[in-house]
Enzyme design. Structure first.
Site, short mmCIF file in Angstrom:
data_model
loop_
_atom_site.label_atom_id
_atom_site.label_comp_id
_atom_site.label_asym_id
_atom_site.label_seq_id
_atom_site.Cartn_x
_atom_site.Cartn_y
_atom_site.Cartn_z
CD GLU A 274 -8.46 46.05 5.07
OE1 GLU A 274 -7.69 45.62 4.22
OE2 GLU A 274 -9.04 45.34 5.92
NE ARG B 171 2.94 46.98 -3.02
CZ ARG B 171 1.77 47.00 -2.42
NH1 ARG B 171 0.67 46.70 -3.04
NH2 ARG B 171 1.68 47.35 -1.15
CE LYS C 21 -2.74 49.03 4.66
NZ LYS C 21 -4.12 49.53 4.56
#
Ligand code: ATP
Ligand code: MG
Length: 568
Positions: free
Chosen positions: A51, A279, A289
């Site tokens: 994104e 992850r 983020k």
């Protein structure tokens, strides 16, 4: 948390020849099984779907190496696809930086895809679902909808709008897109099952109204935007992705991913499948983020590429090489279990790579003057300094030796204990690539101001061995021939291993106040005059450093990438 040895054991097998070879990870095993079964007509296609709402971090590198790596390994394709479904948070600045970072890691793509390319197709699909009675417009507030969701053990409550006639839903959804309603006034929901044990099936939101923020690519064309769950799987399907690899938190979304694909699929031999892996989390940093953006916005660091940040931009600026990051990712591997990786493992990877590649140079970061009293004034000798003992082909470079030198303040002690083998009155040391010297004294006020020594001309480096053994070799630069430099020493950004773990406290409370120390009076050898931004060096006996891009107009600035040895 695992140590280096554990990783080697977990992810590498020894072949008969004794060379190290990595075993297949579980995702490669799935791909090979699919190929063997003839799925998707033998095609392998992945995607990396960032994104564009922030810069990429080392966690993304793990996903990138997998997505692009699988495609490379099985002669497939990996699409770079921007998951740009929320114009409120997204920006072209991020799109550009993401492309730059992926290229820097050494991967490429044919064409850039955007989820926004599919807005029309997704809208049409939503209309189809409304017509089939599988979606409805809900006018309740977000609060009420959240309350009605229930809990995993308690069924949710059906919305009073759930059984609206199809025509009414169609008209309202079209009016949402026409911009007739305010943001938050109504949403489009899938009509699935408010009692499902999977919370994601309890009539998930498909579309919301966003009018106040133009989209960075589609401008003001769209007033409704699809949610992740209504965009991602479908985008995979439209593109022909076969293996949709994502992190473990999406495991619970997978049934919904499959639900929408079932409604889209046209009964051919093609179907995208989602597989989840763990992850990457690293000790002493944060990887979200949102948190990284907060550090940037609040000025806690100097931008996204601050060398203390775990962003790829930060690591690059710090002196990390793409190869070191790829080696690190390879070592940690892919599993089904979340954990936290010791930051020392990443540091180990860059040390290992730079050991092979970085030119050795002399830099004195805390200088004190050393005067060789028996060396003729005005005389200069060019010594041969080895560029890299690991790489004989790297050759040597000249370094000027003269009567007045600088050495590290910490390499001298006036009243040295027995175990101190460096310089102190009466003691001998070798000056790297030059002579053996004997300390004769020092000038002192509050601090040591100058150190005095005599050299032995018979001990010149490279000459037949004088047979003298000394216990220490010191690095040095010539006072007159060296250059001034600024050196930036970095430490961990946080003082605790997992700053996000302590839920009651804000992660920023754990920021390390000493994560940056600037030394502005360093001296480096003249060889560094020709160094360019991002060039890597080993400052002998100190660590690996690179040239910061802030260096200009003859002002040299270096970042410490990592110390020579693990210091903790
Ligand atoms: P964040 O949670 O930091 O905001 P994100 O997952 O929302 O990150 P995206 O831009 O959506 O960020 O991520 C793109 C891809 O990178 C996704 O497939 C995601 O699973 C993967 N990814 C993100 N963070 C990590 C991580 N720490 N380790 C491995 N893969 C990651
Ligand atoms: Mg995401």
């Amino acid at each position: 948390m695992c140590g280096i040895d554990t990783y080697v054991k977990m992810n590498e097998i020894k072949t008969n020849e004794g060379e190290e070879k990595r075993s297949l990870n579980f995702i490669e095993a799935i791909v090979e099984k699919d190929l063997a079964e003839g799925k998707n007509d033998g095609r392998v296609q992945t995607r990396f779907p960032p994104e564009p709402n922030g810069y990429l971090h080392i966690g993304h590198a793990k996903a990138i190496c997998l997505d692009f790596g699988i495609a490379e390994r099985y002669n497939g394709v990996c699409n770079l696809r921007f998951d740009d479904t929320n114009p409120v948070k997204e920006d072209v600045e991020y799109v550009d930086s993401i492309m730059e970072d992926i290229k820097w890691l050494g991967y490429s793509w044919n064409k850039v895809y955007y989820a926004s390319d599919y807005f029309q197709q997704l809208f049409d699909f939503a209309i189809q679902l409304i017509k089939e009675g599988k979606a409805y417009v809900d006018e309740q507030s977000a609060d009420v909808i959240a309350k009605q969701k229930g809990t995993p053990t308690q069924p949710g409550i059906e919305s009073p709008y759930r059984n609206r006639p199809v025509e009414e839903n169609l008209a309202l959804f079209r009016r949402m897109q026409a911009g007739e309603f305010e943001e938050g006034r109504m949403i489009l929901r899938a009509k699935i099952d408010m009692a499902s044990p999977n919370m994601h099936f309890r009539d998930p939101i498909m579309y919301r109204i966003i009018k106040e923020h133009p989209h960075h690519r589609t401008g003001t064309t769209w007033k409704v935007y699809p949610m992740y769950d209504f965009a991602h799987g479908q985008s995979d399907y439209f593109e022909g992705v076969t293996h949709s690899l994502c992190t473990l938190e999406f495991e619970v979304h997978r049934p919904l991913y499959d639900y929408f694909i079932d409604l889209l699929q046209k009964g051919d031999n093609y179907r995208p499948r989602q597989t989840e892996f763990n992850r990457l989390n690293l000790t002493y940093t944060v990887m979200s983020k949102r948190k990284l953006l907060q550090l940037v916005k609040e000025g806690k660091v100097n931008g996204w590429d601050d060398p203390r940040m775990p962003t790829l931009g930060g690591l690059r600026r710090r002196g990390y090489t793409p190869q070191s990051i790829r080696n690190f990712i390879d070592k940690i591997g892919y599993t089904k279990y979340d954990g936290i990786i010791d930051a020392a493992l990443l540091e180990h990877a860059v040390r290992e790579d730079l050991n092979i590649k970085a030119q050795r140079v002399s830099a004195v970061i805390d200088p004190v003057k050393l005067i060789i009293t028996n060396y003729p004034e005005g005389q200069v000798e060019m010594m041969d300094a080895v560029n890299n003992p690991e790489d004989p082909a790297a050759g040597t470079h000249p370094i000027a030796f003269s009567r007045e030198l600088y050495i590290e303040r910490g390499d001298f002690m006036e009243d040295a204990p027995k175990k101190f083998f460096r310089l102190s009155p009466g003691k001998e040391v070798r000056l790297k690539s030059a002579y053996i010297i004997k300390c004769t004294g020092a000038k002192k006020n509050d601090n040591i101001e100058e150190i005095y020594a005599e050299y032995d001309p018979a001990t010149k480096s490279g000459m037949p061995d004088s047979g003298r053994k000394v216990k220490a070799t010191l690095h040095w630069v010539s006072a007159e021939h060296s250059l001034p430099a600024e050196v930036r020493l970095y430490d961990r950004l946080f003082t605790v291993e997992n700053p996000s773990e302590e839920k009651e406290k804000d992660f920023q409370e754990f920021l390390n106040p000493d994560s940056l120390v600037v030394l502005s009076h360093c001296r480096v050898e003249a060889e560094l005059q020709k160094a360019k931004p991002f060039d890597n060096f080993q400052f002998q006996r100190i660590g690996y450093f690179n040239v910061d891009p802030d260096s200009k107009d003859g002002k040299l600035i270096f970042n410490r990438t990592v110390s020579l040895k693990q210091s903790f």
